[in-house]
Design a protein around this motif. Sequence first.
Motif, PDB file in Angstrom:
ATOM      1  N   ARG A  86       1.259  -1.159  -0.177  1.00 48.34           N
ATOM      2  CA  ARG A  86      -0.292   0.019  -0.139  1.00 48.34           C
ATOM      3  C   ARG A  86       1.176   1.189  -0.180  1.00 48.34           C
ATOM      4  O   ARG A  86       0.917   2.007  -0.743  1.00 48.34           O
ATOM      5  CB  ARG A  86      -1.331  -0.413   1.571  1.00 48.34           C
ATOM      6  N   THR A  87       1.919   1.670   1.145  1.00 53.19           N
ATOM      7  CA  THR A  87       2.936   2.276   1.026  1.00 53.19           C
ATOM      8  C   THR A  87       3.866   2.928  -0.122  1.00 53.19           C
ATOM      9  O   THR A  87       4.037   3.555  -0.198  1.00 53.19           O
ATOM     10  CB  THR A  87       3.465   2.914   2.873  1.00 53.19           C
ATOM     11  N   ALA A  88       4.225   1.450  -0.283  1.00 53.97           N
ATOM     12  CA  ALA A  88       5.908   1.882  -1.279  1.00 53.97           C
ATOM     13  C   ALA A  88       5.878   0.780  -2.500  1.00 53.97           C
ATOM     14  O   ALA A  88       6.074   0.283  -3.813  1.00 53.97           O
ATOM     15  CB  ALA A  88       6.474   0.478  -0.204  1.00 53.97           C
ATOM     16  N   GLY A  89       4.239   0.310  -2.672  1.00 56.46           N
ATOM     17  CA  GLY A  89       3.545  -0.229  -4.285  1.00 56.46           C
ATOM     18  C   GLY A  89       4.453  -2.111  -3.753  1.00 56.46           C
ATOM     19  O   GLY A  89       5.188  -2.532  -3.181  1.00 56.46           O
ATOM     20  N   ALA A  90       3.510  -2.724  -4.932  1.00 61.35           N
ATOM     21  CA  ALA A  90       3.586  -4.123  -4.820  1.00 61.35           C
ATOM     22  C   ALA A  90       5.299  -4.974  -5.313  1.00 61.35           C
ATOM     23  O   ALA A  90       5.302  -5.421  -4.945  1.00 61.35           O
ATOM     24  CB  ALA A  90       2.601  -4.586  -5.860  1.00 61.35           C
ATOM     25  N   SER A  91       5.792  -3.773  -6.424  1.00 58.61           N
ATOM     26  CA  SER A  91       7.589  -4.613  -6.341  1.00 58.61           C
ATOM     27  C   SER A  91       8.088  -4.539  -5.646  1.00 58.61           C
ATOM     28  O   SER A  91       8.847  -5.735  -4.995  1.00 58.61           O
ATOM     29  CB  SER A  91       8.074  -3.728  -7.507  1.00 58.61           C
ATOM     30  N   SER A  92       7.748  -3.281  -3.971  1.00 53.53           N
ATOM     31  CA  SER A  92       8.863  -3.438  -3.331  1.00 53.53           C
ATOM     32  C   SER A  92       8.533  -4.264  -1.730  1.00 53.53           C
ATOM     33  O   SER A  92       9.443  -4.761  -0.940  1.00 53.53           O
ATOM     34  CB  SER A  92       8.732  -2.824  -2.132  1.00 53.53           C
ATOM     35  N   ALA A  93       7.110  -4.723  -2.109  1.00 55.24           N
ATOM     36  CA  ALA A  93       6.549  -6.145  -1.222  1.00 55.24           C
ATOM     37  C   ALA A  93       7.101  -7.422  -1.525  1.00 55.24           C
ATOM     38  O   ALA A  93       7.791  -8.263  -0.771  1.00 55.24           O
ATOM     39  CB  ALA A  93       4.993  -6.189  -1.054  1.00 55.24           C
ATOM     40  N   ILE A  94       7.452  -7.149  -2.949  1.00 57.07           N
ATOM     41  CA  ILE A  94       7.315  -9.018  -3.628  1.00 57.07           C
ATOM     42  C   ILE A  94       9.579  -9.028  -3.193  1.00 57.07           C
ATOM     43  O   ILE A  94       9.750 -10.184  -2.795  1.00 57.07           O
ATOM     44  CB  ILE A  94       7.362  -9.363  -4.715  1.00 57.07           C
ATOM     45  N   ALA A  95      10.063  -7.477  -2.976  1.00 54.41           N
ATOM     46  CA  ALA A  95      11.151  -8.050  -3.052  1.00 54.41           C
ATOM     47  C   ALA A  95      12.046  -7.230  -1.482  1.00 54.41           C
ATOM     48  O   ALA A  95      12.666  -8.735  -0.854  1.00 54.41           O
ATOM     49  CB  ALA A  95      11.531  -6.271  -2.921  1.00 54.41           C
ATOM     50  N   ARG A  96      10.540  -7.774  -0.393  1.00 54.36           N
ATOM     51  CA  ARG A  96      10.638  -7.852   0.927  1.00 54.36           C
ATOM     52  C   ARG A  96      10.342  -8.977   1.207  1.00 54.36           C
ATOM     53  O   ARG A  96      10.959  -9.910   2.093  1.00 54.36           O
ATOM     54  CB  ARG A  96       9.801  -7.022   1.842  1.00 54.36           C
ATOM     55  N   LEU A  97       9.647  -9.929   0.352  1.00 54.70           N
ATOM     56  CA  LEU A  97       8.688 -11.324   0.484  1.00 54.70           C
ATOM     57  C   LEU A  97      10.234 -12.289   0.332  1.00 54.70           C
ATOM     58  O   LEU A  97      10.862 -13.045   1.201  1.00 54.70           O
ATOM     59  CB  LEU A  97       7.897 -11.443   0.039  1.00 54.70           C
ATOM     60  N   LEU A  98      10.746 -11.844  -0.957  1.00 57.32           N
ATOM     61  CA  LEU A  98      11.655 -12.530  -1.232  1.00 57.32           C
ATOM     62  C   LEU A  98      12.518 -12.603  -0.825  1.00 57.32           C
ATOM     63  O   LEU A  98      14.078 -13.913  -0.407  1.00 57.32           O
ATOM     64  CB  LEU A  98      12.055 -12.689  -2.860  1.00 57.32           C
ATOM     65  N   ALA A  99      13.243 -11.225   0.126  1.00 51.82           N
ATOM     66  CA  ALA A  99      14.204 -11.368   0.561  1.00 51.82           C
ATOM     67  C   ALA A  99      15.086 -12.260   1.238  1.00 51.82           C
ATOM     68  O   ALA A  99      16.345 -12.572   1.400  1.00 51.82           O
ATOM     69  CB  ALA A  99      14.472 -10.093   1.240  1.00 51.82           C
TER      70      ALA A  99
END
Length: 255
Positions: free
Chosen positions: A109-122
């Motif tokens: 919601r705050t930084a976009g879907a790509s940032s959320a996916i990057a955080r999940l996969l990190a």
Amino acid sequence: MFEPGFDQAAGLRAEPSVAGPVLMPVASPAQPERGYEWLCTLASSLSAEGRTVAIVDGTANESRSNDQGLMRALQDPSIANLERPVDEAADWLVLPGAAGLQALLETARTAGASSAIARLLAPFAAGVVVLLFAPAHALASLLQDLNARTLVPVVEQPQASIDAYGAVKLLAAADVLPVLAPLAASQAAASALQTVVHNVIDTAERHLHLALDCWPAHSWALRVQESAIPRPARAYPAHGVHGVFAPAAAPSLWS
């Protein structure tokens, strides 16, 4: 009925352009426990192809005493290269992730879907296929506008057609590409389940103007590897080289 949904570059996309982990979202049925056999079948098919599989179960709550939950992995930067389960008898790493999923939705919601996916996969090791098992409404919010394929299991349960169509409608509204993936528990049930699949496809075409792909179980492993979401390149550098998987790409059967 089995629309391929692949163009002539699909085989090239199957080649690992980066060594990082990849994500395949899976919409959990209304009764998640009905989808666990389906999920194990998918994980087994990927393992048979030599892929390392990790399951993030967004329908299961993390325990405060459980250090293996998704929320802990998101909060602790020292957790890296997740790949194998601590229990050597287990076939795959499975992380409960309901709270972690909520944190990822806030990131989206705050930084976009790509940032959320990057955080999940990190936190995951290179080469791992991460299966995110979560409700369709959560996946629609997490993946909005990514145009990413998301598997919709079709399993034997009394409201299978309603369940599958509801997931398709939610995902399509968020510009996520739903893909039906039916699995019958027995040959006797295959015909009834096939009728459900046809009903969902016909209803989606009439009411949503959507031509649904449908992947038979024998094709799951290759198609998931071709369609999984790679880690965004701009954030969360790879965690070392542990568990690198770099197979020769198999030619696509659907290119």
